[in-house]
Design an enzyme around this catalytic site. Structure first.
Site, PDB file in Angstrom:
ATOM      1  N   ASP A  15       0.796  -1.221   0.000  1.00  0.00           N
ATOM      2  CA  ASP A  15       0.000   0.000   0.000  1.00  0.00           C
ATOM      3  C   ASP A  15       0.836   1.281   0.000  1.00  0.00           C
ATOM      4  OD1 ASP A  15       1.020  -0.410   2.508  1.00  0.00           O
ATOM      5  OD2 ASP A  15      -0.803   0.192   3.583  1.00  0.00           O
ATOM      6  N   GLU A  69      17.090  11.631 -31.284  1.00  0.00           N
ATOM      7  CA  GLU A  69      17.973  11.038 -32.288  1.00  0.00           C
ATOM      8  C   GLU A  69      17.240  10.930 -33.631  1.00  0.00           C
ATOM      9  OE1 GLU A  69      19.895   7.463 -30.824  1.00  0.00           O
ATOM     10  OE2 GLU A  69      19.787   8.178 -28.763  1.00  0.00           O
TER      11      GLU A  69
END
Length: 616
Positions: free
Chosen positions: A320, A390
């Site tokens: 949790d 790129e």
């Protein structure tokens, strides 16, 4: 009247006949047929010599209303040199006082709506051209010389090609002009050093290790000079480069997918001793989709639960807790090593295709990235953003056509959004070939908005060229027989500096892996092959930690190592070659070094240690 012209077009003969009556008396006695012209600065008059038959010529004027209100009359005035005169005219009332000539509209063509134009013409004699043109008392177009002739535009800002210790090759985009560009003046600083007719020039006789600033102006066929281009500063290589002040950057990439097959986790940075020897981590990668920064791998990034033995601090994640995965492990790492800066890197080879759309609206893209990086769940983990495009305006996995300024605009928007308290960096190409990827984008312009560049000085050569020739994938310098000029670290750094990127914003790239071929018989570089060598995760590529023992280095070339084992040929960096590269980086005054990527190193981090020691 002058001697009649030789036979010409029927149109011209009609004009000559219509004009004879108007010039039956001396020109000085002609009476204007229109009232005073309305003053209007928003109008132009353009002169053209239509034809010349030796003993005479035909001239034509075009008057255009460039304003937003109707022009209700026009008067054009100009001076001819002695011996040049008007002999007959049409569509205007032309008078003169000595060599000063005046043309007024006739009754039917004096009213010009916005954007409308009218022409009038004349036959003249003599060889002179009009000068001092005025339209309704104002300059015909604001130009200083030939009436109706605008000066040329500014040429494009020069760019640098090959720069040596004693020369610099320059080129620029052509200027434009309504009558044509004649030539260009090239300036070094404030001194004119050349006049050329083309759009390139090589300056010679320079001094090594010296900065020079260049600009260009254009001249038109009337001799008018236009505004100057922008300036380019280049620095010739050689000489002594002052060291970069401050701590050197020692940056490594951590990949989110490394937690799977590679079984490499943030804790490995601690157990290898690497965490104490780095200054920055680039977390790779976030994606770029729909013009936005997006999560790359949600499970690895912030959901994967770590057991106590896998966790940096020895504490297991709970079901949790609000943040798990790599982000939580990086948070724990920073708690133990607070000097480390973590940047979230977006893009990369596979995910660069989205940058083109993102660059179309850089402000919106920057906002999306900021919102993601500064998400309250993990805002404390990251110290900035890294963009790995790129490549801007060039081809990688896909081709980009955003233009040379797109990268600059994107980095400017990022810096404006992330502000001075966050780092904004980028991984950039090392292609220094003439007309290559460095030339495709304005990396110098973008550098002012960038804290530093990671220059990808690796993957120059590899088994994507399946038949070879074999070559080191990360050469520091050129060497005899290198397959492609400009594909080496020294040329890349020199070209970026020559374009105006300071060395203090450049990091040298190191690969923690090798690239290799099989079917090779020649031990030295330059041999033929039959295809890529087998790798653990991908053909033609292997981690240093594997190659170190399976194919030890047998030689060095251009500052890096290579190995021939059986029919396989590999190239990679070793601690010794990294030491040489780090010494070179310091001599060049570079910001530091970075490497791709942590998981390729040995369990005791010997390559990271070599980078750290070499930059001390």
């Amino acid at each position: 009247m002058s001697t009649a012209p030789p036979p010409r077009t029927t149109r011209l003969m009609r004009r000559l006949a219509a004009a004879v009556a108007a010039f039956a008396v001396p020109a000085a006695g002609l009476v204007a047929l229109a009232g005073p012209a309305q003053a209007a600065a928003s109008a132009t008059a353009t002169y053209t010599k239509v034809s010349d038959w030796g003993s005479g010529f035909e001239g034509r004027w075009t008057v255009k209303n460039t304003g937003t209100t109707t022009l209700t009359g026009w008067t054009v005035e100009w001076d001819f040199p002695s011996g040049t005169r008007v002999n007959s005219a049409w569509d205007a009332a032309v008078t003169n006082s000595a060599d000063h000539w005046t043309a007024k509209n006739v009754g039917w063509n004096g009213t010009l709506a916005p954007g409308a134009s009218v022409t009038f013409g004349f036959n003249g004699s003599g060889s002179g051209a009009p000068a001092g043109c005025k339209l309704n008392g104002a300059p015909c177009d604001g130009g200083p010389s030939e009436p109706g002739d605008n000066p040329p535009s500014a040429p494009g800002t020069p760019t640098a090609g090959t720069v040596t210790e004693t020369s610099a090759a320059l080129s620029w985009a052509a200027a434009t002009d309504d009558k044509g560009v004649k030539d260009y003046d090239v300036y070094r600083g404030s001194a004119k050093i050349a006049t050329v007719t083309g759009t390139s020039y090589t300056d010679t006789g320079l001094t090594k290790g010296t900065a020079y600033t260049y600009s260009v102006t254009a001249r038109d066929t009337a001799g008018q000079t236009g505004p100057s281009s922008g300036t380019l500063t280049v620095t010739t290589p050689g000489g002594t480069t002052p060291p970069d002040p401050g701590e050197k950057v020692k940056l490594g990439y951590f990949t989110n997918w490394g937690v799977y097959g590679r079984n490499y986790h943030v804790k490995n940075l601690v157990t290898s001793g690497t965490a104490a020897k780095i200054t920055h981590i680039n977390y790779a990668f976030g994606n770029v989709q729909g013009g936005r920064c997006t999560i790359g791998d949600a499970y690895a990034d912030y959901d994967k639960a770590y057991s106590a033995d896998q966790s940096v601090d020895g504490k297991a994640d709970t079901w949790d807790q609000p943040l798990r995965g790599n982000f939580n492990q990086l948070r724990k790492l920073k708690a133990q090593y607070p000097h480390i800066k973590v940047l979230w890197s977006f893009g990369g080879w596979t995910w660069s295709g989205g940058f083109g759309q993102a660059a179309a609206n850089p402000a919106a893209f920057a906002q999306s990235c900021y919102d993601l990086v500064e998400d309250p769940r993990w805002a404390d983990v990251f110290d900035g953003i890294d963009l790995d495009w790129e490549y801007p305006n060039a081809c990688g996995l896909t081709c980009d056509t955003s233009g040379p300024t797109a990268f600059t605009n994107m980095m400017k928007a990022m810096k404006a959004k992330f502000g001075p308290n966050n780092l904004v960096t980028a991984a950039i190409t090392a292609d220094a070939s003439d007309g290559g990827k460095i030339d495709a984008a304005d990396y110098a312009g973008a550098a002012q908005y960038t804290d530093f560049y990671n220059v990808m000085t690796y993957d120059f050569f590899g088994a994507w060229a399946a038949k070879g020739p074999t070559a080191p994938h990360s050469p520091l310098t050129s060497y005899a027989g290198i397959p492609q000029a400009g594909f080496n670290s020294a040329d890349a750094i020199a070209k970026l500096k020559a374009k105006g990127v300071p060395g203090s914003k450049l990091n040298l790239g190191i690969g923690f892996y090798g690239r290799g071929w099989t079917g090779v018989t020649q031990a030295a570089p330059g041999g033929t092959a039959t295809g890529p060598a087998q790798g653990t995760y991908e053909q033609g590529i292997e981690d240093y930690k594997v190659l170190k023992s399976t194919c030890p280095a047998t030689g060095t070339v251009a500052g890096t190592a290579y190995a021939k084992c059986g029919s396989n040929w590999w190239s990679y960096d070793t601690p010794a070659t990294i030491a040489g590269k780090m010494a070179w980086a310091k001599q060049q005054g570079l910001k530091g070094a970075f490497y791709w990527e942590f998981s390729g190193d040995t369990a005791n981090g010997e390559l990271a240690s070599a980078v750290h020691s070499g930059l001390q």
